[in-house]
Design a protein around this motif. Structure first.
Motif, PDB file in Angstrom:
ATOM      1  N   ALA A  13      -1.654   6.177 -14.914  1.00  0.00           N
ATOM      2  CA  ALA A  13      -1.984   5.665 -13.579  1.00  0.00           C
ATOM      3  C   ALA A  13      -3.494   5.621 -13.377  1.00  0.00           C
ATOM      4  O   ALA A  13      -4.030   4.646 -12.838  1.00  0.00           O
ATOM      5  CB  ALA A  13      -1.308   6.520 -12.509  1.00  0.00           C
ATOM      6  N   TRP A  17      -5.777   2.272 -12.693  1.00  0.00           N
ATOM      7  CA  TRP A  17      -6.540   2.216 -11.445  1.00  0.00           C
ATOM      8  C   TRP A  17      -8.041   2.077 -11.713  1.00  0.00           C
ATOM      9  O   TRP A  17      -8.692   1.137 -11.252  1.00  0.00           O
ATOM     10  CB  TRP A  17      -6.245   3.462 -10.620  1.00  0.00           C
ATOM     11  CG  TRP A  17      -6.857   3.500  -9.242  1.00  0.00           C
ATOM     12  CD1 TRP A  17      -7.540   2.507  -8.596  1.00  0.00           C
ATOM     13  CD2 TRP A  17      -6.824   4.604  -8.338  1.00  0.00           C
ATOM     14  NE1 TRP A  17      -7.926   2.934  -7.343  1.00  0.00           N
ATOM     15  CE2 TRP A  17      -7.499   4.207  -7.161  1.00  0.00           C
ATOM     16  CE3 TRP A  17      -6.281   5.877  -8.401  1.00  0.00           C
ATOM     17  CZ2 TRP A  17      -7.651   5.054  -6.061  1.00  0.00           C
ATOM     18  CZ3 TRP A  17      -6.425   6.711  -7.298  1.00  0.00           C
ATOM     19  CH2 TRP A  17      -7.095   6.300  -6.155  1.00  0.00           C
ATOM     20  N   VAL A  54      -0.381  -2.770  -6.563  1.00  0.00           N
ATOM     21  CA  VAL A  54      -0.148  -1.888  -7.709  1.00  0.00           C
ATOM     22  C   VAL A  54      -0.817  -0.535  -7.476  1.00  0.00           C
ATOM     23  O   VAL A  54      -0.233   0.516  -7.756  1.00  0.00           O
ATOM     24  CB  VAL A  54      -0.645  -2.538  -9.020  1.00  0.00           C
ATOM     25  CG1 VAL A  54      -0.642  -1.556 -10.173  1.00  0.00           C
ATOM     26  CG2 VAL A  54       0.198  -3.764  -9.357  1.00  0.00           C
ATOM     27  N   VAL A  57       1.158   1.995  -5.537  1.00  0.00           N
ATOM     28  CA  VAL A  57       2.129   2.714  -6.368  1.00  0.00           C
ATOM     29  C   VAL A  57       1.405   3.750  -7.220  1.00  0.00           C
ATOM     30  O   VAL A  57       1.859   4.895  -7.351  1.00  0.00           O
ATOM     31  CB  VAL A  57       2.933   1.731  -7.245  1.00  0.00           C
ATOM     32  CG1 VAL A  57       3.838   2.466  -8.223  1.00  0.00           C
ATOM     33  CG2 VAL A  57       3.728   0.756  -6.383  1.00  0.00           C
ATOM     34  N   ALA A  60       0.548   6.940  -5.418  1.00  0.00           N
ATOM     35  CA  ALA A  60       1.725   7.809  -5.290  1.00  0.00           C
ATOM     36  C   ALA A  60       2.021   8.517  -6.616  1.00  0.00           C
ATOM     37  O   ALA A  60       2.336   9.722  -6.624  1.00  0.00           O
ATOM     38  CB  ALA A  60       2.934   6.995  -4.833  1.00  0.00           C
ATOM     39  N   VAL A  61       1.892   7.804  -7.724  1.00  0.00           N
ATOM     40  CA  VAL A  61       2.144   8.401  -9.045  1.00  0.00           C
ATOM     41  C   VAL A  61       1.108   9.484  -9.346  1.00  0.00           C
ATOM     42  O   VAL A  61       1.457  10.575  -9.820  1.00  0.00           O
ATOM     43  CB  VAL A  61       2.154   7.320 -10.149  1.00  0.00           C
ATOM     44  CG1 VAL A  61       2.151   7.940 -11.539  1.00  0.00           C
ATOM     45  CG2 VAL A  61       3.347   6.386  -9.971  1.00  0.00           C
TER      46      VAL A  61
END
Length: 156
Positions: A13, A17, A54, A57, A60-61
């Motif tokens: 993640a 990002w 994206v 998400v 949150a991950v």
């Protein structure tokens, strides 16, 4: 085994990002500067809309996997009869990560809304101003992400 899964999800993640911010800031943005404002602003709006969906998400991950890793280590220490004290680097990483999430929230829910309205109204000067604000805040978030990766994760 659960710790390894949390760590893998966390790292993937973060890579997407921070890598996405790096790509947008240093490659995409300079490449679209040759486009006329309406085309440039509409393209950046479309790209950012997808990327920010994206990142929602990913945030949150990152949050869930980070908490999961801390919880796993805490549980393992307890099962072994020990006590878990979170390392200072983890605390700094957690705080900077939460700051990154807050910055992203500002970008997504305040600045991107301005860009959204400008594109809808075909107000290209306002769209350009919104993109400039987004660029500055993304640069801050990118710097925070790189600090976390370089300073806190690379053994010196």
């Amino acid at each position: 085994m659960l710790f390894i899964l949390f760590k893998l999800l966390h790292l993937l993640a973060i890579v997407v990002w921070v890598g996405g911010m790096f790509f947008a800031h240093f490659f995409l943005r300079p490449a679209v500067q040759s486009l006329q404002p309406p085309e440039r602003i509409k393209l950046m709006h479309s790209v950012l809309q997808r990327f920010f969906a994206v990142v929602m998400v990913l945030v949150a991950v990152v949050l869930a996997s980070g908490v999961g890793m801390i919880g796993s280590i805490h549980a393992m220490a307890g099962a072994a009869g020990g006590k878990f004290n979170m390392p200072a680097t983890w605390i700094v990483m957690s705080v900077l990560g939460l700051v990154m999430m807050a910055v992203f929230g500002h970008i997504r829910f305040a600045l991107f809304k301005r860009l959204d309205r400008a594109v809808e109204a075909k107000d290209w000067p306002a769209g350009g101003k919104a993109l400039e604000s987004i660029r500055k805040w993304v640069a801050l978030n990118l710097a925070l992400g790189l600090v976390i990766i370089i300073v806190l994760r690379v053994p010196l």
